[in-house]
Design a protein around this motif. Structure first.
Motif, mmCIF file in Angstrom:
data_model
loop_
_atom_site.group_PDB
_atom_site.id
_atom_site.type_symbol
_atom_site.label_atom_id
_atom_site.label_comp_id
_atom_site.label_asym_id
_atom_site.label_seq_id
_atom_site.Cartn_x
_atom_site.Cartn_y
_atom_site.Cartn_z
ATOM 1 N N GLU A 98 -42.076 1.285 -50.580
ATOM 2 C CA GLU A 98 -41.382 0.006 -50.695
ATOM 3 C C GLU A 98 -40.241 0.099 -51.711
ATOM 4 O O GLU A 98 -39.143 -0.401 -51.476
ATOM 5 N N MET A 99 -40.483 0.780 -52.846
ATOM 6 C CA MET A 99 -39.431 0.932 -53.857
ATOM 7 C C MET A 99 -38.252 1.739 -53.328
ATOM 8 O O MET A 99 -37.100 1.438 -53.618
ATOM 9 N N TYR A 100 -38.544 2.797 -52.564
ATOM 10 C CA TYR A 100 -37.482 3.637 -52.012
ATOM 11 C C TYR A 100 -36.849 3.019 -50.770
ATOM 12 O O TYR A 100 -35.873 3.551 -50.241
ATOM 13 N N ALA A 101 -37.426 1.926 -50.281
ATOM 14 C CA ALA A 101 -36.948 1.256 -49.069
ATOM 15 C C ALA A 101 -36.900 2.231 -47.891
ATOM 16 O O ALA A 101 -35.907 2.362 -47.193
ATOM 17 N N GLU A 102 -38.008 2.938 -47.702
ATOM 18 C CA GLU A 102 -38.111 3.886 -46.590
ATOM 19 C C GLU A 102 -39.520 3.804 -46.023
ATOM 20 O O GLU A 102 -40.410 3.237 -46.646
ATOM 21 N N ASP A 103 -39.723 4.391 -44.844
ATOM 22 C CA ASP A 103 -41.062 4.343 -44.281
ATOM 23 C C ASP A 103 -41.961 5.351 -45.007
ATOM 24 O O ASP A 103 -41.497 6.228 -45.718
ATOM 25 N N MET A 104 -43.259 5.179 -44.825
ATOM 26 C CA MET A 104 -44.210 5.995 -45.581
ATOM 27 C C MET A 104 -44.096 7.479 -45.262
ATOM 28 O O MET A 104 -44.283 8.314 -46.145
ATOM 29 N N SER A 105 -43.781 7.830 -44.029
ATOM 30 C CA SER A 105 -43.684 9.257 -43.702
ATOM 31 C C SER A 105 -42.553 9.924 -44.491
ATOM 32 O O SER A 105 -42.697 11.052 -44.962
ATOM 33 N N ASN A 106 -41.429 9.218 -44.686
ATOM 34 C CA ASN A 106 -40.343 9.773 -45.506
ATOM 35 C C ASN A 106 -40.767 9.890 -46.958
ATOM 36 O O ASN A 106 -40.422 10.856 -47.643
ATOM 37 N N THR A 107 -41.528 8.916 -47.450
ATOM 38 C CA THR A 107 -42.004 8.975 -48.831
ATOM 39 C C THR A 107 -42.962 10.146 -49.015
ATOM 40 O O THR A 107 -42.875 10.872 -50.006
ATOM 41 N N VAL A 108 -43.856 10.355 -48.066
ATOM 42 C CA VAL A 108 -44.791 11.485 -48.153
ATOM 43 C C VAL A 108 -44.016 12.800 -48.152
ATOM 44 O O VAL A 108 -44.288 13.700 -48.957
ATOM 45 N N ARG A 109 -43.007 12.925 -47.276
ATOM 46 C CA ARG A 109 -42.192 14.149 -47.264
ATOM 47 C C ARG A 109 -41.488 14.342 -48.605
ATOM 48 O O ARG A 109 -41.411 15.445 -49.131
ATOM 49 N N ARG A 110 -40.958 13.239 -49.166
ATOM 50 C CA ARG A 110 -40.280 13.308 -50.468
ATOM 51 C C ARG A 110 -41.257 13.800 -51.546
ATOM 52 O O ARG A 110 -40.936 14.682 -52.344
ATOM 53 N N LEU A 111 -42.463 13.233 -51.580
ATOM 54 C CA LEU A 111 -43.455 13.625 -52.585
ATOM 55 C C LEU A 111 -43.866 15.089 -52.424
ATOM 56 O O LEU A 111 -44.023 15.806 -53.423
ATOM 57 N N LEU A 112 -44.025 15.527 -51.190
ATOM 58 C CA LEU A 112 -44.380 16.929 -50.963
ATOM 59 C C LEU A 112 -43.258 17.868 -51.410
ATOM 60 O O LEU A 112 -43.515 18.899 -52.033
ATOM 61 N N ARG A 113 -41.989 17.515 -51.094
ATOM 62 C CA ARG A 113 -40.859 18.341 -51.551
ATOM 63 C C ARG A 113 -40.833 18.436 -53.067
ATOM 64 O O ARG A 113 -40.648 19.505 -53.638
ATOM 65 N N GLU A 114 -41.032 17.288 -53.748
ATOM 66 C CA GLU A 114 -41.008 17.264 -55.208
ATOM 67 C C GLU A 114 -42.150 18.095 -55.786
ATOM 68 O O GLU A 114 -41.949 18.839 -56.748
ATOM 69 N N ALA A 115 -43.343 17.966 -55.209
ATOM 70 C CA ALA A 115 -44.492 18.724 -55.706
ATOM 71 C C ALA A 115 -44.280 20.228 -55.518
ATOM 72 O O ALA A 115 -44.558 21.027 -56.428
ATOM 73 N N LEU A 116 -43.776 20.631 -54.357
ATOM 74 C CA LEU A 116 -43.538 22.056 -54.113
ATOM 75 C C LEU A 116 -42.430 22.590 -55.013
ATOM 76 O O LEU A 116 -42.519 23.718 -55.520
#
Length: 160
Positions: A123-141
């Motif tokens: 909600e904060m990023y104003a994107e759907d959850m799948s994009n947020t999950v991809r973002r979090l995975l990229r950041e973690a990796l």
């Protein structure tokens, strides 16, 4: 390759920096501004990892442009306002009957608390959850790679 620094803002308001390769990013030029306008000329980049970077030129000193990470929603609006309806449709508007595949399918479950945290970030990023999950995975990796943890690309190449 031209490596360009950008800034972004975390949900808590703190800022961070990063780099992107402009030579491999897709570039969109903004509409020309009238001479008497105070608006800054702009261009938008889509990086290889799917991030959107907005470049605002400082008219008095073009060498002092600013590059800022923007949300998917901001990029979508920018593309439509700057006469790129096909790009807006391609990257953000889902065709009827489903959405285009972005990568290999990954199915997982998450505890309710984690799901709620991801939903709040989405909600904060104003994107759907799948994009947020991809973002979090990229950041973690990227974090694992930066600190050389087992499982990082450099660690695997070294054979550990």
């Amino acid at each position: 390759m031209a490596r360009i620094a950008y800034t972004g803002t975390h949900p808590d308001g703190s800022t961070f920096g990063g780099w992107f390769e402009s030579d491999t990013a897709e570039r969109f030029e903004g509409n020309e501004q009238p001479e008497d306008s105070y608006a800054l000329p702009e261009e938008l980049y889509l990086t290889e990892d799917g991030s959107w970077i907005l470049n605002q030129f400082v008219v008095a000193n073009p060498d002092r442009s600013t590059y800022t990470l923007v949300s998917d929603q901001e990029a979508h609006t920018w593309l439509k306002e700057n006469d790129y309806p096909e790009a807006a449709k391609k990257y953000f508007e889902r065709p009827k009957g489903g959405r285009p595949q972005i990568g290999e399918r990954l199915i997982t479950t998450a505890p309710a608390r984690m799901h709620n945290q991801i939903a709040a970030l989405s909600e904060m990023y104003a994107e759907d959850m799948s994009n947020t999950v991809r973002r979090l995975l990229r950041e973690a990796l990227a974090h694992r790679e930066a600190i050389g943890m087992p499982g990082s690309r450099d660690h695997l190449i070294a054979g550990h």
